[in-house]
Enzyme design. Sequence first.
Site, PDB file in Angstrom:
ATOM      1  N   CYS A   3       0.829  -1.205   0.000  1.00  0.00           N
ATOM      2  CA  CYS A   3       0.000   0.000   0.000  1.00  0.00           C
ATOM      3  C   CYS A   3       0.865   1.258   0.000  1.00  0.00           C
ATOM      4  O   CYS A   3       0.460   2.302  -0.516  1.00  0.00           O
ATOM      5  CB  CYS A   3      -0.946  -0.012   1.204  1.00  0.00           C
ATOM      6  SG  CYS A   3      -0.154  -0.402   2.768  1.00  0.00           S
ATOM      7  N   HIS A  47      -0.989   7.432   7.018  1.00  0.00           N
ATOM      8  CA  HIS A  47      -0.661   6.141   7.640  1.00  0.00           C
ATOM      9  C   HIS A  47      -1.626   5.882   8.788  1.00  0.00           C
ATOM     10  O   HIS A  47      -1.865   6.755   9.623  1.00  0.00           O
ATOM     11  CB  HIS A  47       0.770   6.160   8.177  1.00  0.00           C
ATOM     12  CG  HIS A  47       1.143   4.921   8.955  1.00  0.00           C
ATOM     13  ND1 HIS A  47       0.989   4.818  10.317  1.00  0.00           N
ATOM     14  CD2 HIS A  47       1.639   3.729   8.546  1.00  0.00           C
ATOM     15  CE1 HIS A  47       1.390   3.629  10.719  1.00  0.00           C
ATOM     16  NE2 HIS A  47       1.786   2.949   9.662  1.00  0.00           N
ATOM     17  N   HIS A  76      -1.359   0.723   7.599  1.00  0.00           N
ATOM     18  CA  HIS A  76      -1.847   0.780   6.224  1.00  0.00           C
ATOM     19  C   HIS A  76      -1.682   2.198   5.691  1.00  0.00           C
ATOM     20  O   HIS A  76      -1.839   3.176   6.436  1.00  0.00           O
ATOM     21  CB  HIS A  76      -3.328   0.368   6.184  1.00  0.00           C
ATOM     22  CG  HIS A  76      -3.910   0.374   4.811  1.00  0.00           C
ATOM     23  ND1 HIS A  76      -3.503  -0.507   3.837  1.00  0.00           N
ATOM     24  CD2 HIS A  76      -4.853   1.160   4.235  1.00  0.00           C
ATOM     25  CE1 HIS A  76      -4.181  -0.266   2.729  1.00  0.00           C
ATOM     26  NE2 HIS A  76      -4.998   0.744   2.939  1.00  0.00           N
TER      27      HIS A  76
END
Length: 1055
Positions: free
Chosen positions: A178, A599, A607
Amino acid sequence: MTVEQNVLQQSAAQKHQQTFLNQLREITGINDTQILQQALKDSNGNLELAVAFLTAKNAKTPQQEETTYYQTALPGNDRYISVGSQADTNVIDLTGDDKDDLQRAIALSLAESNRAFRETGITDEEQAISRVLEASIAENKACLKRTPTEVWRDSRNPYDRKRQDKAPVGLKNVGNTCWFSAVIQSLFNLLEFRRLVLNYKPPSNAQDLPRNQKEHRNLPFMRELRYLFALLVGTKRKYVDPSRAVEILKDAFKSNDSQQQDVSEFTHKLLDWLEDAFQMKAEEETDEEKPKNPMVELFYGRFLAVGVLEGKKFENTEMFGQYPLQVNGFKDLHECLEAAMIEGEIESLHSENSGKSGQEHWFTELPPVLTFELSRFEFNQALGRPEKIHNKLEFPQVLYLDRYMHRNREITRIKREEIKRLKDYLTVLQQRLERYLSYGSGPKRFPLVDVLQYALEFASSKPVCTSPVDDIDASSPPSGSIPSQTLPSTTEQQGALSSELPSTSPSSVAAISSRSVIHKPFTQSRIPPDLPMHPAPRHITEEELSVLESCLHRWRTEIENDTRDLQESISRIHRTIELMYSDKSMIQVPYRLHAVLVHEGQANAGHYWAYIFDHRESRWMKYNDIAVTKSSWEELVRDSFGGYRNASAYCLMYINDKAQFLIQEEFNKETGQPLVGIETLPPDLRDFVEEDNQRFEKELEEWDAQLAQKALQEKLLASQKLRESETSVTTAQAAGDPEYLEQPSRSDFSKHLKEETIQIITKASHEHEDKSPETVLQSAIKLEYARLVKLAQEDTPPETDYRLHHVVVYFIQNQAPKKIIEKTLLEQFGDRNLSFDERCHNIMKVAQAKLEMIKPEEVNLEEYEEWHQDYRKFRETTMYLIIGLENFQRESYIDSLLFLICAYQNNKELLSKGLYRGHDEELISHYRRECLLKLNEQAAELFESGEDREVNNGLIIMNEFIVPFLPLLLVDEMEEKDILAVEDMRNRWCSYLGQEMEPHLQEKLTDFLPKLLDCSMEIKSFHEPPKLPSYSTHELCERFARIMLSLSRTPADGR
């Protein structure tokens, strides 16, 4: 230059060495400068080796550290507290009476805080902390490897992967990537950067380059990046797979011990590769001594460092790319920048040099794309691991950088001095205001205005009796209180206690006896009704009261005026400070926010996603792996500022608002129209994208062919089943079975409804002399309709829902068209089950004849069918709800969850059509949420057991039942309880990151956490809806009433 070159070199070397020492001190917690210098010397300046050397050295004496810890923790062990490696040299007695020691401890603490505060904006520090963190993870997860399919499985239906019109394209997460998606999407949406990458051509002499150039993989990466950008421009897919580019990155990012670097370093490395690739091309195309590199021109700027080192002035120009900023201790971006641009004293390694040192940074040249790294991680020495800083930090959509420019430094310094003066004055005013708002000399303080008001109220109160104590003693015990003579004496109470307790020491008996005689007036008696609720002065004359009231009123007015004046002055100063840089000369360098990289999670895992501004549509878009959705500034603020939940921005990308070439589209030179999609691609990339689109079109065609074949087979099978069912229905009717399962029946003609219909017909026939079937039918329909209207309008408790008793009640409450209700009632009286009753046979025939006479234009058959379909769905939803709640009460949470999920989804669809189409949404939502929380708790307990079988069962619960259903709770952002529940579940699992566990458990946790923290709102496919058992209306109503009654008996905090 203002000093000789050797002074500058000495300054740079000392600053570089001091930076390394500061990093080692913060990472390892060791404060001994000699040890740190020796470690740095032994490692030849390699920070990673130095950290490894120091941590390995400390690891050899765990028993000593443990002993030291307990010595500081136990108050009776020793009077001294050991702090790190300074236990022998900097011992401070905090338990004695020497005030100098206490002052020394405070001074050391402040000095340490100030030192940490001054060390801001160092990218190497970020990287070093990241390496220590990754080393810890690497040790625990034992070089974890993951296949892409473990993270995301493509839908078998290619239409689920088809791009809608010109919607932005997402990037597939191919295994904790990601971070790659967030960075690449931010750069791709810079049109100038996109053009540079797409139009890049490798040097013609690429094969002749030195071997080390190929080892860096710059050219292969550029090739894959071009392909990736081309697909993002012209693909027909909803998202694309970046695996080939990611693999090149991952290979290059692995050091000798297979540690993967952090996202900040990835961005640095990415720009370095691009810079090298374009540098080779630039050198080939020009003969200039210093060819221009477009990557440098786009992302790199310069600043002038002006300062004093050991009493000598210096100036030095430096280049910068991403600008690092500390977050801790600041409330907005300007405060971070101010702290980064003005450094305090620089510590000197040579003690004989006592001259003060410090420096300022001034931008001399700003890049078109200005990126700020927000340092939200710090190393917790007490816990021995990094921690994320969740503090709130605000940043504007338009950032004016005039105050930091070198050409404005004189006026900026004047303004900074003025701001400092105003802030000092503001501090004085706030202290004065605090004295008014927190008045008193004791631990409890109150606003002075309130104190005066209370004094005035006391003085104005009228006394009722001379002594409230005497009044209580004199009054007889009220009803329900215990007379004093019935209470045991103190001696008796002590004796009773002593006889019931085991043998104790005299001191404990004395303590018990002292506690046993405490009087509790509010639990042992009630206050007489004539006792005044407020105390009052015993003796005060009218003259005294008049003087006192006059003084208190006057003082209160004075205090209110003083307080108001202070508050207004403070507000004016705040406003003056805010507007200090708002004059026209200081808003000439605007930078607009282009992207925010976010974040969510903790320091060890999390993530990433990005918010990127769509300059063409003037709106924010959220790029979360494959999901690209419309967003808003409000959502960005909620996720990016921090201070709420675990999400916050870690990178801000601003672009020069006057550099329109960054976001300007290309135009066709002949038509003047903007080029879009595949038209913007060079010929080689256009062919590449068209080939990929042809493959995807072929996949769509194959899917269509499969569906057509499957539909044909299902049609043949359905016709065969229909013939079989018609045969079975005929057999059942011939057998004379009046009761049958109502799930597939629209008329819902069960045994109890048949009896009610017969009773209505009987009653109607008794009310009319004309016994003709048509007259009786009309009368019966009127009676039945009146009865159902009454039921529909009746106010009932939760356990009684007449909509379940009769479909017409459901229609009436939802204001169905009159024709729909009339036809439904005709079907009730025309049901063939009435043919078995002689009293109703003729009535049934007339009703059937009327049904056959209804013309299609009189009743919309599609609408009629839709209403009955909704009612069937309402009954199914009710059954899902009943079974789900029954399983919940039996603590069978997995079964309960599946039924409650179906109930909620069906109910939500029904409620979208009308308020009374379904059940209480909040009730279903509550038990769905509680079910997920219970399952999460069960799974966490299984994981904590550490047993392989239990751990696997716990993770199966999470992967199969929790993770797939979390998007359902996050879809509606107004449901705050659902969002908090998701946060609780995620925090429970993130809390394990800081705990010691077996390597295989750490590996499983590291593999599982990205799935749990995935913020994608896309609802992935999950279990098929559970099959419902056959049920009658009577059973449905009875079970519904029973479960709702049991819920009403549940305490409020349990629902």
